[in-house]
Design a protein around this motif. Structure first.
Motif, PDB file in Angstrom:
ATOM      1  N   ALA A 430      53.857  61.034 -45.066  1.00 19.17           N
ATOM      2  CA  ALA A 430      54.035  59.650 -45.512  1.00 19.17           C
ATOM      3  C   ALA A 430      52.848  58.787 -45.103  1.00 19.17           C
ATOM      4  O   ALA A 430      52.451  58.762 -43.942  1.00 19.17           O
ATOM      5  N   GLY A 431      52.277  58.103 -46.071  1.00 20.39           N
ATOM      6  CA  GLY A 431      51.213  57.158 -45.804  1.00 20.39           C
ATOM      7  C   GLY A 431      49.881  57.772 -45.426  1.00 20.39           C
ATOM      8  O   GLY A 431      48.951  57.034 -45.080  1.00 20.39           O
ATOM      9  N   GLU A 432      49.751  59.077 -45.495  1.00 20.63           N
ATOM     10  CA  GLU A 432      48.522  59.727 -45.070  1.00 20.63           C
ATOM     11  C   GLU A 432      47.594  59.999 -46.253  1.00 20.63           C
ATOM     12  O   GLU A 432      48.023  60.099 -47.402  1.00 20.63           O
ATOM     13  N   GLN A 433      46.298  60.123 -45.920  1.00 21.12           N
ATOM     14  CA  GLN A 433      45.300  60.514 -46.908  1.00 21.12           C
ATOM     15  C   GLN A 433      44.769  61.901 -46.551  1.00 21.12           C
ATOM     16  O   GLN A 433      44.356  62.133 -45.415  1.00 21.12           O
ATOM     17  N   LEU A 434      44.778  62.798 -47.511  1.00 22.29           N
ATOM     18  CA  LEU A 434      44.323  64.171 -47.305  1.00 22.29           C
ATOM     19  C   LEU A 434      42.958  64.352 -47.958  1.00 22.29           C
ATOM     20  O   LEU A 434      42.783  64.078 -49.150  1.00 22.29           O
ATOM     21  N   ASP A 435      41.981  64.780 -47.171  1.00 17.72           N
ATOM     22  CA  ASP A 435      40.675  65.164 -47.713  1.00 17.72           C
ATOM     23  C   ASP A 435      40.717  66.659 -47.983  1.00 17.72           C
ATOM     24  O   ASP A 435      40.643  67.482 -47.063  1.00 17.72           O
ATOM     25  N   TYR A 436      40.840  67.008 -49.255  1.00 17.64           N
ATOM     26  CA  TYR A 436      41.097  68.389 -49.639  1.00 17.64           C
ATOM     27  C   TYR A 436      39.907  68.950 -50.413  1.00 17.64           C
ATOM     28  O   TYR A 436      39.667  68.584 -51.579  1.00 17.64           O
ATOM     29  N   PRO A 437      39.109  69.871 -49.811  1.00 15.52           N
ATOM     30  CA  PRO A 437      37.981  70.469 -50.530  1.00 15.52           C
ATOM     31  C   PRO A 437      38.468  71.526 -51.519  1.00 15.52           C
ATOM     32  O   PRO A 437      39.320  72.360 -51.185  1.00 15.52           O
ATOM     33  N   VAL A 438      37.939  71.481 -52.720  1.00 14.45           N
ATOM     34  CA  VAL A 438      38.317  72.453 -53.751  1.00 14.45           C
ATOM     35  C   VAL A 438      37.053  72.977 -54.422  1.00 14.45           C
ATOM     36  O   VAL A 438      36.006  72.315 -54.463  1.00 14.45           O
ATOM     37  N   THR A 439      37.179  74.176 -54.957  1.00 13.38           N
ATOM     38  CA  THR A 439      36.093  74.788 -55.732  1.00 13.38           C
ATOM     39  C   THR A 439      36.623  75.107 -57.116  1.00 13.38           C
ATOM     40  O   THR A 439      37.705  75.703 -57.265  1.00 13.38           O
ATOM     41  N   VAL A 440      35.866  74.711 -58.113  1.00 14.37           N
ATOM     42  CA  VAL A 440      36.245  74.971 -59.507  1.00 14.37           C
ATOM     43  C   VAL A 440      35.184  75.900 -60.105  1.00 14.37           C
ATOM     44  O   VAL A 440      33.978  75.651 -59.978  1.00 14.37           O
ATOM     45  N   SER A 441      35.634  76.951 -60.736  1.00  7.61           N
ATOM     46  CA  SER A 441      34.722  77.906 -61.372  1.00  7.61           C
ATOM     47  C   SER A 441      34.955  77.930 -62.870  1.00  7.61           C
ATOM     48  O   SER A 441      36.042  77.593 -63.355  1.00  7.61           O
ATOM     49  N   ALA A 442      33.908  78.337 -63.583  1.00  2.00           N
ATOM     50  CA  ALA A 442      33.999  78.422 -65.044  1.00  2.00           C
ATOM     51  C   ALA A 442      33.070  79.523 -65.529  1.00  2.00           C
ATOM     52  O   ALA A 442      32.037  79.803 -64.917  1.00  2.00           O
ATOM     53  N   ASP A 443      33.422  80.128 -66.649  1.00  2.84           N
ATOM     54  CA  ASP A 443      32.595  81.165 -67.266  1.00  2.84           C
ATOM     55  C   ASP A 443      31.365  80.496 -67.879  1.00  2.84           C
ATOM     56  O   ASP A 443      31.463  79.534 -68.645  1.00  2.84           O
ATOM     57  N   LEU A 444      30.184  80.994 -67.514  1.00  3.83           N
ATOM     58  CA  LEU A 444      28.955  80.398 -68.009  1.00  3.83           C
ATOM     59  C   LEU A 444      28.901  80.401 -69.533  1.00  3.83           C
ATOM     60  O   LEU A 444      28.405  79.454 -70.157  1.00  3.83           O
TER      61      LEU A 444
END
Length: 477
Positions: A430-444
């Motif tokens: 409740a009331g918190e902020q999450l710094d969430y690192p993510v990686t997104v990949s895609a086919d070239l």
């Protein structure tokens, strides 16, 4: 303000109506000093309007002290949590970026105040203003300890003695206790109330908390105990600009000079050519600001109705018609009353207030319980993998703006080949902020340009609440 010409004209008209000699009924014109001198000892007054004022003041004071102790969903219902930069109001949490709602609320409150002023004058000052409520509270304590207004005046003139000193010490100690309680009550809207009162009573409060409590306690003691009407006369800006909102249909505490003049004392049931005003001076004795309403409309009048109740009691004793002093408009005094809906100011302020309330409703309804901010990795635009995939790194700043822990699902869209690496389901307290690192990949091979649009969507599970933000996905093409 006092208008001597208008008062004299009204008296002359009344004399003609009553067939009295004009020369004997004319009110002498004199300069009225609006500044009160010396301490005002308000005489206690009872009556219809004073019951309303006392009831509304008591309700205001009770709500002020009790609201911080109301709990909702396991937390204090109303709390300005400065350290965590959030305002909690019965299950709704407002953050700094939501404070436009508070701005709209203050603007709407101002227009509602103007709207009420056009119709009822300074009714806010007389019945709902905290300064008035606390002043009458302190006067009530003073009267219980030192006696009636005449006794208090005599006590002021009396030489110092053990009896006088004991009364004065008792009064100021009682004032101090109420002021300290008021300081705690105010700070309880910023610090959890149960913790605050316990820390103050056990002398375990931190330096800054204790400082702020004592600061507001001293302010209350000075304002309600010593300054009193001076706050209304010299410090309150509303007293200065409220007359701009008046018109001929505004109901204010008004003295009917055509009926009351020429004033003068007389015995009950005595035949006299004088007007109905018996010149008892009670309307002055009960006035919190010490003015004489018979001198005409004055900015010092706070529309509390004390003089109305005092005058009505006198009129009843003498067998005269009541409401010599009453809530009346200028048009009503000359039998030219106009319906309120024909007043342009009344309609204008009313429409403006409705518009502001509609804006507040729209702002609240469009407010999201989730906040999302997408930040790209500033070190590397993209990375190439051995499988001909392109990876971009992002940091999702997700804030749970509710007062309960929530599960959120993360999605990406914009290209069918986008894949989110790692966990896509997160829990935020409740009331918190999450710094969430993510990686997104895609086919070239699925990317047709070097900069592609990508959309991050964060949705609350088992709810329709969601938020989205666009960003850029880079590739070597």
């Amino acid at each position: 303000m006092l208008n001597s010409n208008s008062n004299s004209s009204a008296v002359e008209n009344s004399n003609v109506a009553k067939s009295r000699p004009l020369t004997s009924q004319r009110i002498p014109i004199k300069q009225i000093d609006s500044q009160t001198s010396g301490k005002i000892h308000i005489r206690q007054q009872k009556g219809y309007f004073q019951r309303i004022r006392t009831g509304m003041n008591s309700l205001l004071v009770a709500l002020f002290f009790l609201l911080p102790f109301i709990s909702y969903q396991g937390r204090q219902a109303i709390l300005f949590n400065i350290s965590e930069q959030q305002f909690i109001f019965f299950g709704t949490t407002l953050w700094p970026q939501d404070f436009t709602i508070l701005a709209w609320i203050f603007i709407a409150a101002a227009f509602l105040l103007f709207f009420a002023t056009v119709f009822w004058g300074r009714v806010w000052c007389g019945y709902l203003c905290p300064q008035t409520a606390w002043t009458f509270m302190f006067v009530w304590i003073e009267e219980r300890i030192e006696g009636s207004s005449n006794k208090r005046l005599a006590l002021d003139k009396a030489p110092m003695s053990l009896k006088k000193a004991s009364k004065r010490i008792s009064k100021h100690l009682a004032w101090g206790a109420i002021a300290l309680l008021t300081g705690c009550g105010f700070i309880a809207y910023f610090i959890p109330a149960r913790e605050l009162y316990l820390d103050i009573l056990t002398f375990e409060a931190s330096f800054w908390i204790a400082t702020w409590v004592w600061f507001f306690a001293i302010c209350t003691y000075l304002n309600a105990g010593w300054m009193r009407e001076q706050m209304c006369l010299h410090c309150c800006p509303y007293a200065r600009f409220q007359s701009v909102m008046f018109d001929a249909n505004t109901k204010t505490v008004t003295y009917d000079a055509s009926r009351g003049e020429s004033r003068g004392p007389r015995k009950r049931k005595q035949e006299t050519d004088l007007g109905d005003c018996v010149d008892c001076n009670l309307c002055v004795d009960v006035c919190p600001t010490g003015i004489d309403i018979r001198n005409g409309l004055q900015y010092e009048c706070i529309n509390c109705g004390a003089c109305v109740d005092a005058c009505n009691q006198t009129m009843e004793k003498f067998g005269y018609k009541t409401n010599l002093i009453s809530y009346a408009s200028e048009n009503e005094l000359v039998d030219k009353a106009v319906p309120f809906y024909e007043s342009y100011k009344f309609l204008g302020y009313g429409i403006a207030a409705l518009i502001m309330l509609a804006v507040i409703g729209f702002d609240i309804s469009s407010r999201s319980a989730i906040e999302l901010n997408v930040i790209r990795d500033r070190q590397t635009l993209y990375r190439e993998t051995l499988t001909d995939a392109i990876e971009n790194s992002f940091t999702l700043k997700i804030r749970n703006k509710t007062q309960q822990a929530r599960h959120y699902q993360i999605y990406v869209s914009g290209n069918n080949s986008y894949q989110l690496a790692g966990k896509s389901r997160v829990l935020i307290e409740a009331g918190e902020q999450l710094d969430y690192p993510v990686t997104v990949s895609a086919d070239l091979n699925a990317l047709d340009k070097s900069r592609n649009e990508i959309t991050f969507v964060v949705a609350e599970q088992h709810s329709h609440s969601q938020v989205a933000q666009n960003s850029s996905f880079f590739s070597p093409i």
